[in-house]
Design an enzyme around this catalytic site. Structure first.
Site, mmCIF file in Angstrom:
data_model
loop_
_atom_site.group_PDB
_atom_site.id
_atom_site.type_symbol
_atom_site.label_atom_id
_atom_site.label_comp_id
_atom_site.label_asym_id
_atom_site.label_seq_id
_atom_site.Cartn_x
_atom_site.Cartn_y
_atom_site.Cartn_z
ATOM 1 N N LYS A 116 69.924 -29.861 -43.771
ATOM 2 C CA LYS A 116 68.504 -30.194 -43.919
ATOM 3 C C LYS A 116 67.852 -30.466 -42.560
ATOM 4 O O LYS A 116 66.782 -29.955 -42.262
ATOM 5 C CB LYS A 116 68.327 -31.425 -44.827
ATOM 6 C CG LYS A 116 68.824 -31.214 -46.246
ATOM 7 C CD LYS A 116 68.435 -32.371 -47.159
ATOM 8 C CE LYS A 116 69.095 -33.691 -46.825
ATOM 9 N NZ LYS A 116 70.556 -33.713 -47.027
ATOM 10 N N ARG A 153 78.722 -40.391 -37.098
ATOM 11 C CA ARG A 153 77.940 -41.355 -37.887
ATOM 12 C C ARG A 153 78.886 -42.227 -38.705
ATOM 13 O O ARG A 153 79.877 -41.732 -39.240
ATOM 14 C CB ARG A 153 76.999 -40.595 -38.829
ATOM 15 C CG ARG A 153 75.689 -40.239 -38.183
ATOM 16 C CD ARG A 153 74.827 -39.347 -39.043
ATOM 17 N NE ARG A 153 74.727 -39.724 -40.439
ATOM 18 C CZ ARG A 153 73.862 -39.172 -41.288
ATOM 19 N NH1 ARG A 153 73.035 -38.232 -40.874
ATOM 20 N NH2 ARG A 153 73.818 -39.543 -42.543
ATOM 21 N N ARG A 186 78.537 -40.447 -51.213
ATOM 22 C CA ARG A 186 77.209 -39.828 -51.056
ATOM 23 C C ARG A 186 77.075 -38.611 -51.971
ATOM 24 O O ARG A 186 76.010 -38.374 -52.544
ATOM 25 C CB ARG A 186 76.991 -39.425 -49.585
ATOM 26 C CG ARG A 186 76.702 -40.634 -48.697
ATOM 27 C CD ARG A 186 77.094 -40.402 -47.260
ATOM 28 N NE ARG A 186 76.233 -39.482 -46.555
ATOM 29 C CZ ARG A 186 76.581 -38.858 -45.414
ATOM 30 N NH1 ARG A 186 77.765 -39.096 -44.873
ATOM 31 N NH2 ARG A 186 75.737 -38.053 -44.827
ATOM 32 N N ARG A 237 81.493 -33.428 -38.120
ATOM 33 C CA ARG A 237 80.146 -33.520 -37.531
ATOM 34 C C ARG A 237 80.112 -34.591 -36.451
ATOM 35 O O ARG A 237 80.664 -35.676 -36.615
ATOM 36 C CB ARG A 237 79.137 -33.854 -38.633
ATOM 37 C CG ARG A 237 77.725 -34.041 -38.108
ATOM 38 C CD ARG A 237 76.694 -33.905 -39.190
ATOM 39 N NE ARG A 237 76.541 -35.108 -39.995
ATOM 40 C CZ ARG A 237 75.593 -35.265 -40.909
ATOM 41 N NH1 ARG A 237 74.738 -34.277 -41.147
ATOM 42 N NH2 ARG A 237 75.521 -36.371 -41.611
ATOM 43 N N ARG A 274 64.883 -38.701 -53.126
ATOM 44 C CA ARG A 274 66.305 -38.636 -53.464
ATOM 45 C C ARG A 274 66.579 -39.173 -54.862
ATOM 46 O O ARG A 274 67.735 -39.261 -55.260
ATOM 47 C CB ARG A 274 67.085 -39.491 -52.471
ATOM 48 C CG ARG A 274 67.823 -38.701 -51.390
ATOM 49 C CD ARG A 274 68.446 -39.719 -50.479
ATOM 50 N NE ARG A 274 69.557 -39.262 -49.722
ATOM 51 C CZ ARG A 274 69.489 -38.864 -48.445
ATOM 52 N NH1 ARG A 274 68.345 -38.793 -47.836
ATOM 53 N NH2 ARG A 274 70.582 -38.548 -47.801
HETATM 54 P P1 AMP Z 1 70.514 -38.841 -44.261
HETATM 55 O O1 AMP Z 1 70.371 -38.965 -42.788
HETATM 56 O O2 AMP Z 1 69.367 -38.137 -44.918
HETATM 57 O O3 AMP Z 1 71.856 -38.277 -44.667
HETATM 58 O O4 AMP Z 1 70.465 -40.333 -44.848
HETATM 59 C C1 AMP Z 1 71.440 -41.277 -44.483
HETATM 60 C C2 AMP Z 1 71.420 -42.449 -45.443
HETATM 61 O O5 AMP Z 1 70.140 -43.095 -45.397
HETATM 62 C C3 AMP Z 1 71.628 -42.110 -46.910
HETATM 63 O O6 AMP Z 1 72.984 -41.946 -47.265
HETATM 64 C C4 AMP Z 1 70.989 -43.315 -47.583
HETATM 65 O O7 AMP Z 1 71.838 -44.448 -47.474
HETATM 66 C C5 AMP Z 1 69.787 -43.577 -46.681
HETATM 67 N N1 AMP Z 1 68.599 -42.833 -47.143
HETATM 68 C C6 AMP Z 1 67.959 -41.818 -46.493
HETATM 69 N N2 AMP Z 1 66.924 -41.369 -47.213
HETATM 70 C C7 AMP Z 1 66.898 -42.102 -48.362
HETATM 71 C C8 AMP Z 1 66.084 -42.108 -49.515
HETATM 72 N N3 AMP Z 1 65.066 -41.230 -49.671
HETATM 73 N N4 AMP Z 1 66.348 -43.025 -50.484
HETATM 74 C C9 AMP Z 1 67.350 -43.905 -50.356
HETATM 75 N N5 AMP Z 1 68.191 -43.953 -49.303
HETATM 76 C C10 AMP Z 1 67.970 -43.058 -48.293
#
Ligand code: AMP
Length: 222
Positions: free
Chosen positions: A19, A168, A179, A133, A94
């Site tokens: 993404k 990360r 996740r 990653r 999400r």
């Molecule tokens: P990402 O970088 O998009 O993989 O997001 C990393 C983490 O941030 C996720 O696993 C969630 O813990 C949190 N997170 C990001 N976006 C959301 C969202 N829209 N709703 C809830 N938690 C989020």
């Protein structure tokens, strides 16, 4: 009433489906900001804000941050002037509740979504991708130890950056599997939500980056 010409794109997909990478291409193409809720949360953690402190535990365990926190953060971001002409939203919505909240917000502002792009990738490929990653903590550039390694071990390739790459904290197998479980349980309903509205564009994300980019462009033009 003025017509709404903003380009608003949503990028939906499991963790590790690309993404962030595709969002960057789209923001350059449409000249709109890249709004990633994950990046915004990590920034809050880096700054040590109370929101960051509250979100940290959820993120590191691979759980979703509660809707109220995400929504208040996002409302502020979407009200900023650079978001008025459109954006690429990466990692939001999400959950079904988040999709409903975004819909209500857009309706109040007389705005529309151009498309919800779904990046499709199977779970085992994701686990392999994410365990390998590495990310640059300075510029956010993403590497893969096998498919896309940095030129110098552990260092960002960007000339102005050269920071030491990190893994990360939520890219460990236990958090990744959590996740994925949450993605299937909570984010899949978002896919159905946009499909019903006729906005969903499903793209095979297992192919190479450029190929995925071309497929997205074609889907948006078609
Ligand atoms: P990402 O970088 O998009 O993989 O997001 C990393 C983490 O941030 C996720 O696993 C969630 O813990 C949190 N997170 C990001 N976006 C959301 C969202 N829209 N709703 C809830 N938690 C989020």
């Amino acid at each position: 009433m003025a017509t709404d010409e903003g380009v608003r794109l949503l990028l939906i997909g499991p963790p590790g489906s690309g993404k962030g990478t595709q969002a960057k291409q789209l923001t350059e193409r449409y000249r709109v900001p890249h709004i990633s809720t994950g990046d915004m949360l990590r920034e809050q953690i880096r700054k040590g804000t109370s929101l960051g402190e509250e979100a940290k535990g959820y993120i590191n365990d691979g759980n979703l941050v509660p809707d109220e926190l995400i929504l208040s953060m996002l409302r502020v971001r979407l009200s900023q002037s650079d978001s008025q002409g459109g954006y690429v939203l990466d990692g939001f919505p999400r959950s079904h509740a988040q999709a409903e909240a975004l819909d209500a917000l857009l309706e109040r502002q007389g705005q529309n979504i151009k498309a919800a792009i779904l990046l499709v990738l199977d779970d085992e490929t994701i686990v392999k991708r994410l365990c390998n990653r590495r990310v640059c903590p300075e510029c956010g550039r993403v590497y893969h130890l096998i498919n896309h390694p940095p030129k110098t071990e552990d260092r960002c390739d960007e000339y102005h950056c050269r920071a030491t790459l990190i893994q990360r904290p939520d890219d460990n197998e236990t958090a990744i599997r959590n996740r994925l479980r949450i993605y299937h349980e909570q984010t899949q309903p978002v896919v159905a939500f946009y499909k019903e509205k006729g906005l969903l564009k499903a793209i095979d994300a297992s192919r190479e980056i450029l190929r995925v980019q071309i497929d997205i462009e074609r889907a948006l033009e078609g």
